[in-house]
Design a protein around this motif. Structure first.
Motif, PDB file in Angstrom:
ATOM      1  N   UNK A   1       9.951  -4.661 -11.465  1.00  0.00           N
ATOM      2  CA  UNK A   1       8.970  -3.751 -12.045  1.00  0.00           C
ATOM      3  C   UNK A   1       8.793  -2.603 -11.077  1.00  0.00           C
ATOM      4  N   UNK A   2       9.076  -1.401 -11.530  1.00  0.00           N
ATOM      5  CA  UNK A   2       8.894  -0.220 -10.692  1.00  0.00           C
ATOM      6  C   UNK A   2       7.746   0.616 -11.238  1.00  0.00           C
ATOM      7  N   UNK A   3       6.741   0.792 -10.418  1.00  0.00           N
ATOM      8  CA  UNK A   3       5.620   1.651 -10.784  1.00  0.00           C
ATOM      9  C   UNK A   3       5.976   3.052 -10.295  1.00  0.00           C
ATOM     10  N   UNK A   4       6.237   3.936 -11.219  1.00  0.00           N
ATOM     11  CA  UNK A   4       6.706   5.267 -10.844  1.00  0.00           C
ATOM     12  C   UNK A   4       5.542   6.226 -10.673  1.00  0.00           C
ATOM     13  N   UNK A   5       5.683   7.121  -9.700  1.00  0.00           N
ATOM     14  CA  UNK A   5       4.641   8.117  -9.428  1.00  0.00           C
ATOM     15  C   UNK A   5       3.263   7.464  -9.472  1.00  0.00           C
ATOM     16  N   UNK A   6       3.090   6.514  -8.605  1.00  0.00           N
ATOM     17  CA  UNK A   6       1.866   5.698  -8.638  1.00  0.00           C
ATOM     18  C   UNK A   6       0.625   6.531  -8.341  1.00  0.00           C
ATOM     19  N   UNK A   7      -0.451   6.191  -9.002  1.00  0.00           N
ATOM     20  CA  UNK A   7      -1.750   6.810  -8.788  1.00  0.00           C
ATOM     21  C   UNK A   7      -2.783   5.717  -8.538  1.00  0.00           C
TER      22      UNK A   7
ATOM     23  N   UNK B   1       0.865  -1.176   0.000  1.00  0.00           N
ATOM     24  CA  UNK B   1       0.000   0.000   0.000  1.00  0.00           C
ATOM     25  C   UNK B   1       0.901   1.225   0.000  1.00  0.00           C
ATOM     26  N   UNK B   2       0.635   2.142  -0.898  1.00  0.00           N
ATOM     27  CA  UNK B   2       1.477   3.337  -0.949  1.00  0.00           C
ATOM     28  C   UNK B   2       0.634   4.567  -1.200  1.00  0.00           C
ATOM     29  N   UNK B   3       1.243   5.713  -0.961  1.00  0.00           N
ATOM     30  CA  UNK B   3       0.569   6.977  -1.205  1.00  0.00           C
ATOM     31  C   UNK B   3       0.719   7.369  -2.672  1.00  0.00           C
ATOM     32  N   UNK B   4      -0.250   8.093  -3.151  1.00  0.00           N
ATOM     33  CA  UNK B   4      -0.197   8.574  -4.523  1.00  0.00           C
ATOM     34  C   UNK B   4       1.052   9.436  -4.715  1.00  0.00           C
ATOM     35  N   UNK B   5       1.740   9.225  -5.822  1.00  0.00           N
ATOM     36  CA  UNK B   5       2.932   9.997  -6.132  1.00  0.00           C
ATOM     37  C   UNK B   5       4.231   9.293  -5.790  1.00  0.00           C
ATOM     38  N   UNK B   6       4.157   8.251  -5.014  1.00  0.00           N
ATOM     39  CA  UNK B   6       5.375   7.508  -4.661  1.00  0.00           C
ATOM     40  C   UNK B   6       5.631   6.417  -5.695  1.00  0.00           C
ATOM     41  N   UNK B   7       6.834   5.852  -5.635  1.00  0.00           N
ATOM     42  CA  UNK B   7       7.199   4.762  -6.545  1.00  0.00           C
ATOM     43  C   UNK B   7       7.290   3.459  -5.768  1.00  0.00           C
ATOM     44  N   UNK B   8       6.924   2.403  -6.428  1.00  0.00           N
ATOM     45  CA  UNK B   8       6.907   1.084  -5.795  1.00  0.00           C
ATOM     46  C   UNK B   8       7.661   0.095  -6.662  1.00  0.00           C
TER      47      UNK B   8
END
Lengths: 114, 114
Positions: free
Chosen positions: B79-85, B12-19
């Motif tokens: 796999x890096x999801x950048x600037x996640x939304x 679970x991450x905040x919007x705008x972060x990368x995972x």
């Protein structure tokens, strides 16, 4: 183009009844065919696969599937469904190659009622 | 049998972060790995093919800059999801071909973006 069609989006069967899930494929080369099961929130579990040879293949949990080249089908069957079989089932087609991914059908959701 | 492991299984991450999600082949080398995405109650859609030592091949409609794939070794693809939304929230699954060509799937990683 490669494609897999699972005509039934949702099937409901009574526990103890027989089951058949349909799968039709379109593939340019000799296909390798798979059935996977996915429980909610879980990954994929391979039920069975067909590469060559006997067209009736046995899998885990009492499942079997029959490859019919003339019908481009690979239907999944089970003679007696258990409540624990309720899940999403995916048919997939691919090639036996390190550089070829699988193409999945849209899935069939199986519900089992008492 | 061959095993493919994914980590983390959920995040679970905040919007705008990368995972970053890792996919490892535990007992075999995989020059090619595949990344799939699965929306709720839908099928698996191929996102990209990860090639060891070279650039990944992305499917049409998949943003390369959004989903960064690195395959730095024969046993690891990330796999890096950048600037996640929130719309990136999904179930991500990787797969790799074992030594005998059979395809093995990871357990999947569920991403929730708040």
């Amino acid at each position: 183009a490669q494609s897999v069609t699972q005509p039934d989006i949702h099937i409901t069967v009574s526990e103890g009844a027989s089951l058949e899930l349909r799968c039709n494929y379109s593939y340019g080369a000799t296909p390798y065919l798979f059935w996977y099961v996915q429980s909610p929130g879980q990954g994929l579990q391979l039920l069975l696969k067909y590469f060559s040879g006997d067209t009736l293949v046995q899998g885990i949990k009492g499942f079997e599937a029959e490859f019919k080249r003339s019908q481009s089908s690979f239907n999944l069957r089970k003679p007696s469904v258990h409540w624990s079989d309720a899940a999403e089932y995916f048919c997939a087609v691919g090639r036996f190659s390190g550089n070829t991914p699988l193409v999945f059908g849209k899935g069939t959701r199986l519900s089992v009622i008492a | 049998g061959a095993v493919v492991s994914q980590h983390p299984s959920w995040v679970i991450c905040k919007s705008g972060t990368s995972v970053k999600i890792e996919c490892r082949s535990l007992d075999f080398q995989a020059t090619t790995m595949f990344w799939y995405r699965q929306f709720p109650k839908q099928s698996l859609m191929l996102m990209a093919t990860s090639n060891e030592g070279s650039k990944a091949t992305y499917e049409q409609g998949v943003e390369k800059d959004k989903f960064l794939i690195n395959h730095a070794s024969l046993t690891l693809s990330t796999l890096t999801v950048t600037s996640a939304h929130p719309e990136d929230s999904s179930f991500y699954i990787c797969s790799a071909n074992g030594n005998d060509g059979e395809l093995f799937f990871g357990e999947g990683s569920r991403l929730t973006v708040l």
